[in-house]
Design an enzyme around this catalytic site. Sequence first.
Site, PDB file in Angstrom:
ATOM      1  N   SER A 135       5.202  -6.415  -0.773  1.00  8.42           N
ATOM      2  CA  SER A 135       5.606  -5.735   0.446  1.00  8.42           C
ATOM      3  C   SER A 135       5.394  -6.676   1.621  1.00  8.42           C
ATOM      4  O   SER A 135       4.597  -7.625   1.537  1.00  8.42           O
ATOM      5  CB  SER A 135       4.762  -4.474   0.649  1.00  8.42           C
ATOM      6  OG  SER A 135       4.926  -3.928   1.945  1.00  8.42           O
ATOM      7  N   TYR A 148      -3.591  -0.327   0.718  1.00  9.32           N
ATOM      8  CA  TYR A 148      -2.254  -0.687   0.236  1.00  9.32           C
ATOM      9  C   TYR A 148      -1.962  -2.155   0.539  1.00  9.32           C
ATOM     10  O   TYR A 148      -1.500  -2.910  -0.322  1.00  9.32           O
ATOM     11  CB  TYR A 148      -1.219   0.214   0.904  1.00  9.32           C
ATOM     12  CG  TYR A 148       0.213  -0.127   0.614  1.00  9.32           C
ATOM     13  CD1 TYR A 148       0.822   0.292  -0.567  1.00  9.32           C
ATOM     14  CD2 TYR A 148       0.973  -0.866   1.530  1.00  9.32           C
ATOM     15  CE1 TYR A 148       2.150  -0.024  -0.834  1.00  9.32           C
ATOM     16  CE2 TYR A 148       2.295  -1.183   1.276  1.00  9.32           C
ATOM     17  CZ  TYR A 148       2.875  -0.753   0.088  1.00  9.32           C
ATOM     18  OH  TYR A 148       4.193  -1.077  -0.168  1.00  9.32           O
ATOM     19  N   LYS A 152      -1.147  -5.476  -2.008  1.00 11.12           N
ATOM     20  CA  LYS A 152       0.083  -6.244  -1.920  1.00 11.12           C
ATOM     21  C   LYS A 152      -0.189  -7.727  -1.646  1.00 11.12           C
ATOM     22  O   LYS A 152       0.556  -8.596  -2.095  1.00 11.12           O
ATOM     23  CB  LYS A 152       1.006  -5.651  -0.858  1.00 11.12           C
ATOM     24  CG  LYS A 152       1.498  -4.241  -1.213  1.00 11.12           C
ATOM     25  CD  LYS A 152       2.155  -4.208  -2.587  1.00 11.12           C
ATOM     26  CE  LYS A 152       2.745  -2.853  -2.915  1.00 11.12           C
ATOM     27  NZ  LYS A 152       3.435  -2.828  -4.224  1.00 11.12           N
TER      28      LYS A 152
END
Length: 247
Positions: A135, A148, A152
């Site tokens: 991401s 998160y 990533k």
Amino acid sequence: MTQVVVVTGAASGIGAAVARHFAGLGARVVVADIDEAGGAAVAEEVGGLFVRCDTTGEQDNQALIDTAVQTYGGLDLVHLNAGIGDGGGFGEDDYDTRRRHRVLAVNLHGVMFGLHAALPALAAHGGGSLLVTSSMAGLGAAPFDPVYAATKYGVIGLVRSLAPAWQEKGVRINALCPGFVRTPILSPEAVAYLLGEGYALAEPAEIAASAAGIAAGEETGQAYVLQAGRAPEPVAFPRLDLARTRA
């Protein structure tokens, strides 16, 4: 020669778009997801095979790859796309250990398990391509979801660290770093907010087309930024030369 393609997290969003894209190119597609109804529907749509796979389990990842090889005789491309968000924050009110561990299990540990299962299978078939969905949060800052973002970043580190050794065995590994994409991971409220703030949202089919182009290329160990209306942009990482002492 007909390609054999495995896609995780393929019941919806980017994964489903990738499955459709490669099926449109004539590939045999294995659709993997924990969502049995959604995954089976995509597999039927693309004339492929559905395999239920909880990517947080090492045995499920190995069974997925084994099933693909046994069914179609080998692998050409594996796209480890499964991922979730909302790992919670680090404040007193939003720190949630359970959510944090779930995001780590899917986004990081699941990728590790998938790589461990897929890399030898690709090499045994003469080589191929492996894509991992990271991401733009893995390249910048995501204060709204730091856990998160951490996963990533970790995914990109895995890709860059594994690529040199596996290149010798004919396997290319690259990371995809999409910006905002119109997928179920964004709530309707989030979509409305982003559009209201003037952000461009890519469609999953656009990301899938870029993924196919990257998979067909010769580069390895790269991370590509994917944004609406733009060609894939490889990230220019700094060159780090470790200092050595000399006698």
